[in-house]
Scaffold this active site. Structure first.
Site, short mmCIF file in Angstrom:
data_model
loop_
_atom_site.label_atom_id
_atom_site.label_comp_id
_atom_site.label_asym_id
_atom_site.label_seq_id
_atom_site.Cartn_x
_atom_site.Cartn_y
_atom_site.Cartn_z
N ALA A 84 -2.49 -44.25 41.71
CA ALA A 84 -1.14 -43.87 41.28
C ALA A 84 -0.50 -45.02 40.51
O ALA A 84 -0.33 -46.11 41.04
CB ALA A 84 -0.29 -43.51 42.49
N THR A 134 -6.30 -52.72 35.74
CA THR A 134 -6.59 -52.66 34.31
C THR A 134 -6.97 -54.03 33.75
O THR A 134 -6.57 -55.07 34.30
CB THR A 134 -5.34 -52.15 33.56
OG1 THR A 134 -5.52 -52.31 32.14
CG2 THR A 134 -4.09 -52.95 33.93
N ASP A 135 -7.69 -54.03 32.63
CA ASP A 135 -8.01 -55.30 31.96
C ASP A 135 -6.78 -55.89 31.27
O ASP A 135 -6.79 -57.06 30.88
CB ASP A 135 -9.15 -55.10 30.94
CG ASP A 135 -8.85 -54.07 29.87
OD1 ASP A 135 -7.75 -53.44 29.90
OD2 ASP A 135 -9.71 -53.84 29.00
N GLU A 136 -5.72 -55.10 31.13
CA GLU A 136 -4.54 -55.59 30.39
C GLU A 136 -3.82 -56.73 31.10
O GLU A 136 -3.04 -57.45 30.49
CB GLU A 136 -3.59 -54.44 30.08
CG GLU A 136 -4.23 -53.41 29.18
CD GLU A 136 -3.25 -52.41 28.58
OE1 GLU A 136 -2.10 -52.80 28.30
OE2 GLU A 136 -3.64 -51.24 28.41
N TYR A 160 4.18 -52.83 31.30
CA TYR A 160 3.12 -52.13 32.03
C TYR A 160 2.15 -53.13 32.64
O TYR A 160 1.90 -53.13 33.84
CB TYR A 160 2.37 -51.16 31.09
CG TYR A 160 1.00 -50.78 31.63
CD1 TYR A 160 0.88 -50.17 32.88
CD2 TYR A 160 -0.16 -51.06 30.92
CE1 TYR A 160 -0.38 -49.84 33.40
CE2 TYR A 160 -1.41 -50.73 31.43
CZ TYR A 160 -1.51 -50.13 32.67
OH TYR A 160 -2.74 -49.81 33.18
N LYS A 164 1.28 -54.15 36.62
CA LYS A 164 -0.05 -54.05 37.23
C LYS A 164 -0.50 -55.42 37.76
O LYS A 164 -1.12 -55.52 38.82
CB LYS A 164 -1.08 -53.51 36.23
CG LYS A 164 -0.95 -52.02 35.95
CD LYS A 164 -1.14 -51.13 37.17
CE LYS A 164 -2.57 -50.97 37.59
NZ LYS A 164 -2.73 -49.95 38.67
N LEU A 200 -4.76 -42.52 23.03
CA LEU A 200 -5.34 -42.56 21.68
C LEU A 200 -6.38 -41.46 21.41
O LEU A 200 -6.25 -40.70 20.44
CB LEU A 200 -5.96 -43.94 21.43
CG LEU A 200 -6.64 -44.12 20.07
CD1 LEU A 200 -5.65 -43.99 18.92
CD2 LEU A 200 -7.35 -45.46 19.97
#
Length: 356
Positions: A84, A134-136, A160, A164, A200
């Site tokens: 989530a 995430t890799d971000e 964002y 995370k 995308l």
């Protein structure tokens, strides 16, 4: 031992793919999905499981502590798979507060609830809290830099990725402070069936089917590593069954590609497999738009730890994964058509401006 899984965000894109995968692979395990059904959660994603005796859906919020407490106790949960999250960078730029609430406060609520429950059960070693990230969180790479490893310093650049990163730090802290059996995974960009149209790949596919412009940010040279969602699910299966508590595992698809090259490839495949396109060749629709604020230039994941230690590797190539994904969108227009609501159109115009 049969697992009793609580899957948060299990009606979202990656979560629902994981639930469908797990149910097929481990039909004896019990799966409880907890999902707030915000715009990106969709009960249709789990329609195949509705009649299964081992599947239960709860409409609720991960920030609702009494609800989470009750679920863990009542369903004798052994494993939380925590998907989530608010996950779209553009939306985090427009409305950061929902990202802080869901991604940080929500993760904290789940960790606290699971900690108390786990301690009450005398801290079973087989229990797991899997945090899907995430890799971000690692920030942006220059062209010559090597891919993100598990020990790459965090440097998030959007609300964002910052939210995370905050949730990752909490999960890590609960392992080190309370010995809570947590595992963190950081994955690269996922793609596949049930992906909300703002992202995308589905955006390009749907716009090609509708004959609408294909908005590409900036110069289109931003690079992403793409992971087919079914490969991601198989990696999470391996991590839950063989991974060590307290560890972090990076999951990547070994498919680094520039955004513009990805869009060109989508256009080529769509020209080939989609009947009666309104505009053909589809790459005539490509339109460059103003770059996203704080747009990370390149992400790349080094998943050699997962491959060496746990023996996982991705099966899909970018081409094979894209073909099956695009074919799914062509075959399932009744799934995505209702999602192109007035709210979505308004949001789309805010982000990309007005197109034909």
């Amino acid at each position: 031992m049969h697992k009793h899984l609580l899957v948060t965000g299990g009606a979202g894109f990656i979560g629902s793919n994981f639930v469908n995968y797990w149910h097929e692979k481990h039909p004896q395990d019990k799966i409880i999905v907890l999902d707030a059904l915000t715009y990106a959660g969709n009960r249709q994603n789990l329609i195949n499981l509705e009649n299964s005796p081992n599947f239960f859906f709860i409409h609720g919020d991960i920030c609702d502590r009494p609800l989470v407490d009750n679920l863990l106790e009542a369903e004798k949960i052994t494993t939380i798979a925590h998907f989530a999250a608010e996950s779209h960078v553009d939306r985090s730029i427009l409305t950061p507060s929902t990202f802080i609430q869901t991604n940080i406060i929500g993760t904290f609520t789940l960790l606290e609830s699971f900690r108390h429950y786990w301690q009450k059960q005398n801290q079973p070693s087989a229990y797991r809290f899997l945090h899907v990230s995430t890799d971000e969180v690692y920030g942006s790479l220059k062209a010559h830099e090597s891919a993100f490893k598990e020990n790459t310093p965090y440097a998030p650049n959007s609300p964002y990725s910052a939210s995370k990163a905050g949730s990752d730090h909490l999960v890590r802290a609960y392992y080190h402070t309370y010995n809570l059996p947590t595992i963190i995974t950081n994955c690269s960009n996922n793609y596949g069936a049930y992906h909300f149209p703002e992202k995308l790949i589905p955006l390009m596919c749907i716009n090609i089917l509708l004959g609408k412009s294909l908005p590409v940010y900036g110069d289109g040279q931003n690079i992403r590593d793409w992971l087919y969602v079914k490969d991601h699910c198989s990696a999470l299966d391996v991590v839950l069954n063989k991974g060590k508590e307290g560890e972090t595992y990076n999951i990547g698809g070994n498919n680094e590609v520039k955004n513009i090259d990805l869009v060109e490839l989508i256009c080529q495949i769509m020209d080939e497999i989609a009947p009666n396109l309104p505009v053909k060749p589809a790459n005539q629709l490509i339109t460059y738009v103003k770059d996203r604020a704080g747009h990370d230039r390149r992400y790349a994941i080094d998943s050699s730890k997962l491959q060496k230690e746990l023996g996982w590797k991705p099966k899909a190539t970018l081409e094979s994964g894209l073909r099956s994904t695009l074919q799914w969108y062509i075959n399932n227009q009744q799934w995505w058509q209702p999602l192109l609501s007035t709210d979505y159109q308004k949001y789309y115009q805010q982000v990309y401006g007005t197109f034909k």
